[in-house]
Design an enzyme around this catalytic site. Structure first.
Site, PDB file in Angstrom:
ATOM      1  N   ARG A 154       0.808  -1.228   0.000  1.00  0.00           N
ATOM      2  CA  ARG A 154       0.000   0.000   0.000  1.00  0.00           C
ATOM      3  C   ARG A 154       0.837   1.272   0.000  1.00  0.00           C
ATOM      4  O   ARG A 154       0.597   2.182  -0.787  1.00  0.00           O
ATOM      5  CB  ARG A 154      -0.866   0.056   1.268  1.00  0.00           C
ATOM      6  CG  ARG A 154      -2.088  -0.772   1.245  1.00  0.00           C
ATOM      7  CD  ARG A 154      -2.401  -1.208   2.670  1.00  0.00           C
ATOM      8  NE  ARG A 154      -1.479  -2.298   2.990  1.00  0.00           N
ATOM      9  CZ  ARG A 154      -1.779  -3.566   2.847  1.00  0.00           C
ATOM     10  NH1 ARG A 154      -2.976  -3.908   2.507  1.00  0.00           N
ATOM     11  NH2 ARG A 154      -0.892  -4.503   3.070  1.00  0.00           N
ATOM     12  N   THR A 155       1.795   1.328   0.926  1.00  0.00           N
ATOM     13  CA  THR A 155       2.510   2.594   1.111  1.00  0.00           C
ATOM     14  C   THR A 155       3.313   2.936  -0.140  1.00  0.00           C
ATOM     15  O   THR A 155       3.250   4.053  -0.658  1.00  0.00           O
ATOM     16  CB  THR A 155       3.400   2.520   2.364  1.00  0.00           C
ATOM     17  OG1 THR A 155       2.601   2.085   3.457  1.00  0.00           O
ATOM     18  CG2 THR A 155       4.012   3.871   2.692  1.00  0.00           C
ATOM     19  N   LYS A 206      24.038  -5.378  -2.032  1.00  0.00           N
ATOM     20  CA  LYS A 206      25.491  -5.601  -2.049  1.00  0.00           C
ATOM     21  C   LYS A 206      26.145  -4.994  -0.820  1.00  0.00           C
ATOM     22  O   LYS A 206      27.370  -4.868  -0.757  1.00  0.00           O
ATOM     23  CB  LYS A 206      26.096  -4.996  -3.323  1.00  0.00           C
ATOM     24  CG  LYS A 206      25.495  -5.560  -4.589  1.00  0.00           C
ATOM     25  CD  LYS A 206      26.066  -4.858  -5.823  1.00  0.00           C
ATOM     26  CE  LYS A 206      25.395  -5.357  -7.093  1.00  0.00           C
ATOM     27  NZ  LYS A 206      25.646  -4.462  -8.219  1.00  0.00           N
ATOM     28  N   ARG A 242      11.448   4.216   3.713  1.00  0.00           N
ATOM     29  CA  ARG A 242      11.001   3.203   4.682  1.00  0.00           C
ATOM     30  C   ARG A 242      12.209   2.358   5.042  1.00  0.00           C
ATOM     31  O   ARG A 242      12.950   1.904   4.153  1.00  0.00           O
ATOM     32  CB  ARG A 242       9.904   2.325   4.093  1.00  0.00           C
ATOM     33  CG  ARG A 242       9.624   1.125   4.989  1.00  0.00           C
ATOM     34  CD  ARG A 242       8.394   0.360   4.607  1.00  0.00           C
ATOM     35  NE  ARG A 242       7.193   1.081   4.999  1.00  0.00           N
ATOM     36  CZ  ARG A 242       5.981   0.524   5.043  1.00  0.00           C
ATOM     37  NH1 ARG A 242       5.831  -0.744   4.728  1.00  0.00           N
ATOM     38  NH2 ARG A 242       4.931   1.233   5.393  1.00  0.00           N
ATOM     39  N   HIS A 269       5.210   6.486  11.560  1.00  0.00           N
ATOM     40  CA  HIS A 269       4.657   6.264  10.216  1.00  0.00           C
ATOM     41  C   HIS A 269       3.633   7.386  10.005  1.00  0.00           C
ATOM     42  O   HIS A 269       2.427   7.166   9.985  1.00  0.00           O
ATOM     43  CB  HIS A 269       3.998   4.882  10.175  1.00  0.00           C
ATOM     44  CG  HIS A 269       3.646   4.374   8.813  1.00  0.00           C
ATOM     45  ND1 HIS A 269       3.797   5.134   7.666  1.00  0.00           N
ATOM     46  CD2 HIS A 269       3.162   3.174   8.406  1.00  0.00           C
ATOM     47  CE1 HIS A 269       3.407   4.399   6.633  1.00  0.00           C
ATOM     48  NE2 HIS A 269       3.014   3.221   7.049  1.00  0.00           N
TER      49      HIS A 269
END
Ligand code: NCD
Length: 319
Positions: free
Chosen positions: A64-65, A92, A114, A142
């Site tokens: 969703r985000t 990496k 995020r 959030h």
């Protein structure tokens, strides 16, 4: 509209609900509402952020985000690209700082981050010239989720002032709960956090909420906000068993009254924290929350890039 590129404009971020005043929250929700009206038209794209670049940097899984930030940027005509930790140089072992410096070389206007570590978006803000939006940092914050939740409540119930919200479940691991408590406190709402003692951290009342371990307390709320049991963040057993958790705190039809609405940030564990009959009922606002995510994130992107007074936003046809 003021030129959002003007050098005098201070660089604004959205790292935490603590960055916002009540006025900021109300302005963002109002902008989102007028954007929603414009999306009802056939032409779903606005020229507002043409020539701007929005980078989504996601070190944790998201449906969703990420989808809504990407679409929000596109709907405002910004160029957008999304970098997920798998398949990028993060795989990496490139450090967050190096990744931020690399992205900064492309001069993005906004970086949406995020990350599983608390403070990661703050680090990106320190090492780039972009406006940074926190899309979830560990169990800390959030903020755009809290804003879209307020938007959904306001649309469904017509007000925020005096609203009582019971947030039920895994508060311990939840950035959603922390941001929501603060956001509700800003706009005059009340929160009671409900869950087993192991999942409701002591001291969290300091954010401006009540706590209880008794699910019966949810009955007095206007909104029952169900949190996901966050298996991936549970190193040890926080509940004796999921079956017991469900028996004590699962939101079943018997535990909600017809005058209440039910919310969940997704992804839902059906049959654990929420009974499918509740999730699929008329009372559930889960899809409304997803829809709100798009317009609220459009409003946030616009808001961080412009510090224009209300009247000039009105002239630009956005507010
Ligand atoms: C939340 C998150 O990632 O913090 N989900 C979301 O953004 N829709 C809640 C969760 O994962 O439980």
């Amino acid at each position: 509209m003021s030129d959002p590129r003007a050098p005098a404009t201070p660089r604004r971020h959205l790292l935490s609900i603590a960055d916002l005043s009540r006025e900021d929250v109300e302005r963002i929700l109002d902008t989102a509402a007028s954007l929603a009206a414009s999306l009802d038209r056939e032409m779903k794209k606005l020229p507002t952020l043409r020539g701007r670049t929005v980078v989504n940097l996601f070190y944790e899984s998201s449906t969703r985000t990420l989808a809504s930030f990407e679409l929000a940027a596109k709907r405002l005509s910004a160029d957008t690209m999304s970098i997920r930790s798998s398949g990028s140089s993060v795989d990496k072992g490139e450090s967050l700082k190096d990744t931020a410096l690399t992205l900064a070389a492309y001069e993005p206007d906004v970086i949406v981050v995020r990350h599983p570590s608390i403070g990661a978006p703050h680090l990106v803000a320190r090492h780039t010239d972009a406006h940074v939006v926190n899309a979830g940092d560990g169990k800390h914050q959030h903020p755009t989720q809290a804003l879209l939740d307020l938007y959904t409540m306001r649309e469904a119930l017509g007000r925020l002032e005096g609203l009582r919200v019971a947030v039920v479940g895994d508060v311990l691991h939840s950035r959603v709960a922390r941001s929501l408590v603060q956001a509700l406190a800003l706009v005059g709402g009340e929160t009671v956090l409900v869950g087993p003692p192991t999942l409701v951290p002591r001291g969290i009342e300091g954010l401006g909420c009540e706590i209880t371990h008794d699910i019966a307390a949810a009955a007095g709320a206007d909104v029952v906000y169900v949190l996901r049991m966050q298996h991936e963040r549970m190193g040890e057993a926080f509940v004796p068993s999921l079956r017991e958790y469900t028996a004590l705190y699962g939101i079943t039809p018997e535990r909600v009254s017809p005058r209440q609405v039910v919310m969940h940030p997704g992804p839902m564990n059906r049959g654990i924290e929420i009974d499918p009959r509740v999730a699929d009922s008329e009372q559930a606002l889960v899809t409304d929350q997803v829809r709100a995510g798009l317009v609220v994130r459009m409003a946030v992107l616009y808001d961080v890039l412009t510090v224009a007074p209300v009247e000039s936003r009105e002239r630009a046809g956005v507010a």
